[in-house]
Design a protein around this motif. Structure first.
Motif, mmCIF file in Angstrom:
data_model
loop_
_atom_site.group_PDB
_atom_site.id
_atom_site.type_symbol
_atom_site.label_atom_id
_atom_site.label_comp_id
_atom_site.label_asym_id
_atom_site.label_seq_id
_atom_site.Cartn_x
_atom_site.Cartn_y
_atom_site.Cartn_z
ATOM 1 N N CYS A 93 0.846 -1.249 -0.021
ATOM 2 C CA CYS A 93 0.029 0.111 -0.023
ATOM 3 C C CYS A 93 0.898 1.331 -0.068
ATOM 4 O O CYS A 93 2.047 1.275 0.637
ATOM 5 C CB CYS A 93 -0.904 -0.001 1.369
ATOM 6 S SG CYS A 93 -2.126 -1.361 1.176
ATOM 7 N N GLU B 128 0.658 5.821 -4.436
ATOM 8 C CA GLU B 128 0.701 5.709 -5.810
ATOM 9 C C GLU B 128 -0.429 4.482 -6.010
ATOM 10 O O GLU B 128 -0.216 4.167 -7.466
ATOM 11 C CB GLU B 128 2.006 5.631 -6.630
ATOM 12 C CG GLU B 128 3.155 6.848 -6.035
ATOM 13 C CD GLU B 128 4.413 6.748 -6.980
ATOM 14 O OE1 GLU B 128 4.747 5.411 -7.284
ATOM 15 O OE2 GLU B 128 5.040 7.492 -6.928
ATOM 16 N N LYS B 129 -1.048 4.309 -5.216
ATOM 17 C CA LYS B 129 -1.804 2.743 -5.398
ATOM 18 C C LYS B 129 -2.887 3.173 -6.641
ATOM 19 O O LYS B 129 -3.143 2.300 -7.626
ATOM 20 C CB LYS B 129 -2.560 2.529 -4.218
ATOM 21 C CG LYS B 129 -3.278 1.082 -4.302
ATOM 22 C CD LYS B 129 -3.706 0.690 -3.029
ATOM 23 C CE LYS B 129 -4.415 1.806 -2.174
ATOM 24 N NZ LYS B 129 -4.850 1.303 -0.794
ATOM 25 N N GLU B 130 -3.593 4.122 -6.730
ATOM 26 C CA GLU B 130 -4.621 4.609 -7.616
ATOM 27 C C GLU B 130 -3.864 4.476 -8.989
ATOM 28 O O GLU B 130 -4.360 3.941 -10.016
ATOM 29 C CB GLU B 130 -5.091 6.074 -7.287
ATOM 30 C CG GLU B 130 -6.158 6.311 -8.428
ATOM 31 C CD GLU B 130 -6.793 7.653 -7.993
ATOM 32 O OE1 GLU B 130 -7.143 8.450 -8.982
ATOM 33 O OE2 GLU B 130 -6.764 8.209 -6.901
ATOM 34 N N LEU C 64 -3.187 1.119 -10.175
ATOM 35 C CA LEU C 64 -4.221 0.553 -10.723
ATOM 36 C C LEU C 64 -4.747 0.851 -12.152
ATOM 37 O O LEU C 64 -5.158 0.215 -13.094
ATOM 38 C CB LEU C 64 -5.539 0.784 -9.746
ATOM 39 C CG LEU C 64 -5.862 -0.220 -8.653
ATOM 40 C CD1 LEU C 64 -6.799 0.329 -7.696
ATOM 41 C CD2 LEU C 64 -5.901 -1.496 -8.970
ATOM 42 N N LYS C 65 -4.578 2.161 -12.426
ATOM 43 C CA LYS C 65 -4.962 2.827 -13.718
ATOM 44 C C LYS C 65 -4.141 2.357 -14.606
ATOM 45 O O LYS C 65 -4.625 1.830 -15.979
ATOM 46 C CB LYS C 65 -4.851 4.433 -13.637
ATOM 47 C CG LYS C 65 -5.409 4.990 -15.040
ATOM 48 C CD LYS C 65 -5.463 6.416 -14.570
ATOM 49 C CE LYS C 65 -6.066 7.331 -15.736
ATOM 50 N NZ LYS C 65 -6.162 8.824 -15.547
ATOM 51 N N LEU D 288 -9.241 -4.252 -3.068
ATOM 52 C CA LEU D 288 -9.388 -2.779 -3.642
ATOM 53 C C LEU D 288 -10.619 -2.479 -4.254
ATOM 54 O O LEU D 288 -11.126 -1.068 -4.027
ATOM 55 C CB LEU D 288 -8.406 -2.697 -4.916
ATOM 56 C CG LEU D 288 -6.800 -2.821 -4.411
ATOM 57 C CD1 LEU D 288 -5.940 -3.010 -5.593
ATOM 58 C CD2 LEU D 288 -6.429 -1.534 -3.601
ATOM 59 N N ASN E 88 -11.375 3.574 -0.628
ATOM 60 C CA ASN E 88 -10.959 4.761 -1.523
ATOM 61 C C ASN E 88 -11.971 4.630 -3.040
ATOM 62 O O ASN E 88 -11.821 3.546 -3.433
ATOM 63 C CB ASN E 88 -9.539 4.594 -1.844
ATOM 64 C CG ASN E 88 -8.806 5.589 -2.693
ATOM 65 O OD1 ASN E 88 -9.692 6.170 -3.624
ATOM 66 N ND2 ASN E 88 -7.610 6.102 -2.416
ATOM 67 N N GLN F 164 -11.752 6.050 -5.600
ATOM 68 C CA GLN F 164 -11.046 6.161 -6.919
ATOM 69 C C GLN F 164 -10.541 4.688 -7.091
ATOM 70 O O GLN F 164 -10.323 4.299 -8.304
ATOM 71 C CB GLN F 164 -10.079 7.306 -7.014
ATOM 72 C CG GLN F 164 -10.694 8.691 -7.184
ATOM 73 C CD GLN F 164 -11.442 8.633 -8.450
ATOM 74 O OE1 GLN F 164 -10.944 8.413 -9.514
ATOM 75 N NE2 GLN F 164 -12.495 9.461 -8.370
ATOM 76 N N CYS F 165 -9.916 4.144 -6.086
ATOM 77 C CA CYS F 165 -9.331 2.679 -6.377
ATOM 78 C C CYS F 165 -10.585 1.829 -6.664
ATOM 79 O O CYS F 165 -10.154 0.847 -7.409
ATOM 80 C CB CYS F 165 -8.506 2.295 -4.915
ATOM 81 S SG CYS F 165 -6.945 3.001 -4.812
ATOM 82 N N ARG F 166 -11.642 1.979 -6.101
ATOM 83 C CA ARG F 166 -13.014 1.328 -6.499
ATOM 84 C C ARG F 166 -13.015 1.166 -7.721
ATOM 85 O O ARG F 166 -13.380 0.158 -8.546
ATOM 86 C CB ARG F 166 -13.896 1.472 -5.670
ATOM 87 C CG ARG F 166 -14.089 0.939 -4.165
ATOM 88 C CD ARG F 166 -15.055 0.661 -3.549
ATOM 89 N NE ARG F 166 -16.078 2.080 -3.530
ATOM 90 C CZ ARG F 166 -16.063 3.185 -2.785
ATOM 91 N NH1 ARG F 166 -15.235 2.948 -1.411
ATOM 92 N NH2 ARG F 166 -16.749 4.209 -2.751
ATOM 93 N N GLN G 92 -11.385 2.327 -10.461
ATOM 94 C CA GLN G 92 -10.188 1.617 -11.251
ATOM 95 C C GLN G 92 -9.774 0.163 -10.929
ATOM 96 O O GLN G 92 -9.526 -0.512 -11.959
ATOM 97 C CB GLN G 92 -8.454 2.464 -10.769
ATOM 98 C CG GLN G 92 -8.359 3.759 -10.948
ATOM 99 C CD GLN G 92 -8.528 4.080 -12.515
ATOM 100 O OE1 GLN G 92 -8.511 3.301 -13.478
ATOM 101 N NE2 GLN G 92 -8.895 5.308 -12.642
#
Length: 450
Positions: free
Chosen positions: A20, A23-25, A28-29, A57, A62, A64-66, A68
């Protein structure tokens, strides 16, 4: 082990996502883009706990993470590899749960992902049904009925389910028992402001429901025939004015099939309540004329619905004559690809209903048209022509005499001596029992029809 750059990217991104960080988002992108490559999809699902990570995820806090994460699942759902779809099973309960909320874009992605997963695996389909996909779709379309993008996505997902081989036994009864049919029909409004995309998807769903072996009385009770025929009337009117919106034929096709199938299930006594006036035959003839050159299959479907209408009710036969639509049909008899045989069946339905109709058909030029169709190489066309001719000549002495004047005897004699089986028997019967007494009207000056 040799791997291409796309596969290396997936492995690298997977390892980064396991730790974690801020930069996780972004990771994912990047992963969702990498998963467009089929070989990368296989590489991803082979990583230990890869789907567990993606589900984590997807269900995290989050937003945005959901989003992506569901994009990654959506890319995986497109995979051509049969073992990728079952690997997505751990995510399906959450995708179904999220249909009741979240953002519009998120809901759309969940729907399209589920729709892509449906056809590829019987195991996945059985799991989705057990997890309640039918009631989830019904709730989703009910809550989001004003959001046309979501309605279109629901239609897509449902249509994928309804195309399953065992849909008639396992899926359609569940759909008919839900509120889905009424919601699908509510999208098919003749309002000129309706959106084409959602209407197309919902119309195809209704087509899959009507063409199953299930009893269509439930759909008739919902007013499906009235709704679909009303929209066809609206579309036929637009086509007649030259207003053909791009992609309109994608809506016309399932609507025609719905109406044709529902007509075959509708009791005659209920027909007037379901199809209220003759505007439907006008619309069908307009569609026939508009598409017979560019989309012959669609023209043939229009003629098929006309056939079901006229076989069902003498009122629609009368409407074709009163509204002067028959000459336009006769002009299409030279065209093949199944259009002419279906139109000839429509004319046969009219002739069968009343002797007076036979006289009117002869006056409108059907005899000379039959002189041409009797010369065709298509055996079905010749046999149908003989059937219609029989009804015409026995209806009136004047009609029989007119056929002889037009050189009809020589045409029947040619069939009698050059054909076999049913065509020969019918031609012989007509000559010996109904036309021989009128042969004195034939002279050497007569020129047979070309």
């Amino acid at each position: 082990m040799d791997t291409d750059p796309g596969e290396q990217d997936v492995v690298s991104l997977f390892h980064k996502l396991q730790h974690c960080g801020p930069e996780k988002e972004a990771h994912l992108k990047a992963l969702s883009k990498s998963l467009r490559d089929p070989s990368a999809q296989l590489t991803f699902i082979k990583q230990e706990n890869s789907m567990h990570l993606l589900v984590g995820l997807l269900t995290g806090t989050n937003a945005q993470c959901r989003l992506q994460a569901v994009r990654c699942l959506h890319e995986l759902s497109h995979s051509p590899h049969p073992n990728v779809t079952p690997a997505c099973l751990p995510a399906t309960p959450y995708l179904l749960t999220y249909l009741s909320g979240q953002s519009t874009k998120f809901t759309e992605l969940c729907l399209y992902t589920l729709g892509n997963l449906c056809p590829d695996s019987d195991v996945v389909k059985e799991k989705l049904l057990a997890q309640g996909i039918i009631p989830a779709l019904a709730t989703c379309i009910e809550n989001q009925r004003h959001n046309l993008a979501v309605v279109e996505a629901v239609g897509f997902t449902l249509s994928q389910l309804l195309q399953a081989k065992d849909a008639a036994e396992k899926i359609i009864p569940m759909v008919l028992a839900s509120s889905l049919p009424s919601h699908l029909l509510s999208v098919l409004t003749p309002d000129p402001k309706f959106s084409l995309g959602p209407a197309i998807e919902c119309a195809w769903c209704l087509h899959y429901l009507t063409c199953s072996n299930m009893d269509n009385r439930a759909l008739l009770a919902y007013g499906a025939l009235l709704q679909c025929s009303s929209l066809l009337v609206s579309l036929g009117g637009a086509v007649a004015k030259g207003d053909k919106e791009e992609g309109m034929e994608l809506l016309v096709c399932p609507l025609l099939r719905c109406v044709g199938n529902l007509l075959s299930s509708c009791p005659v006594e209920d027909l007037s309540a379901q199809v209220r006036d003759g505007r439907l035959v006008v619309a069908l003839c307009a569609l026939l004329q508009a598409y017979f050159k560019t989309r012959p299959a669609l023209a043939r479907e229009s003629a098929w619905v006309l056939n079901n209408l006229t076989a069902h009710s003498g009122a629609f036969c009368s409407a074709l004559l009163i509204l002067n639509l028959v000459p336009g049909l006769i002009q299409l008899l030279p065209f093949s690809q199944g259009i002419n045989t279906m139109i000839l069946r429509v004319l046969a339905n009219i002739a069968y209903k009343k002797k007076e109709f036979c006289v009117q058909l002869a006056q409108l030029g059907l005899l000379s048209a039959l002189c041409a169709t009797l010369k065709m190489a298509d055996q079905e066309m010749v046999t149908l022509s003989l059937d219609v001719l029989f009804m015409l000549v026995v209806s009136s002495t004047q009609v029989a005499e007119e056929f002889v004047r037009q050189g009809g005897l020589s045409l029947l004699e040619a069939i009698q001596y050059n054909s076999e089986g049913e065509m020969r028997r019918r031609a012989t019967y007509l000559l010996e029992h109904h036309l021989q007494s009128h042969s004195s009207y034939c002279s050497v000056e007569n020129i047979p029809c070309s």
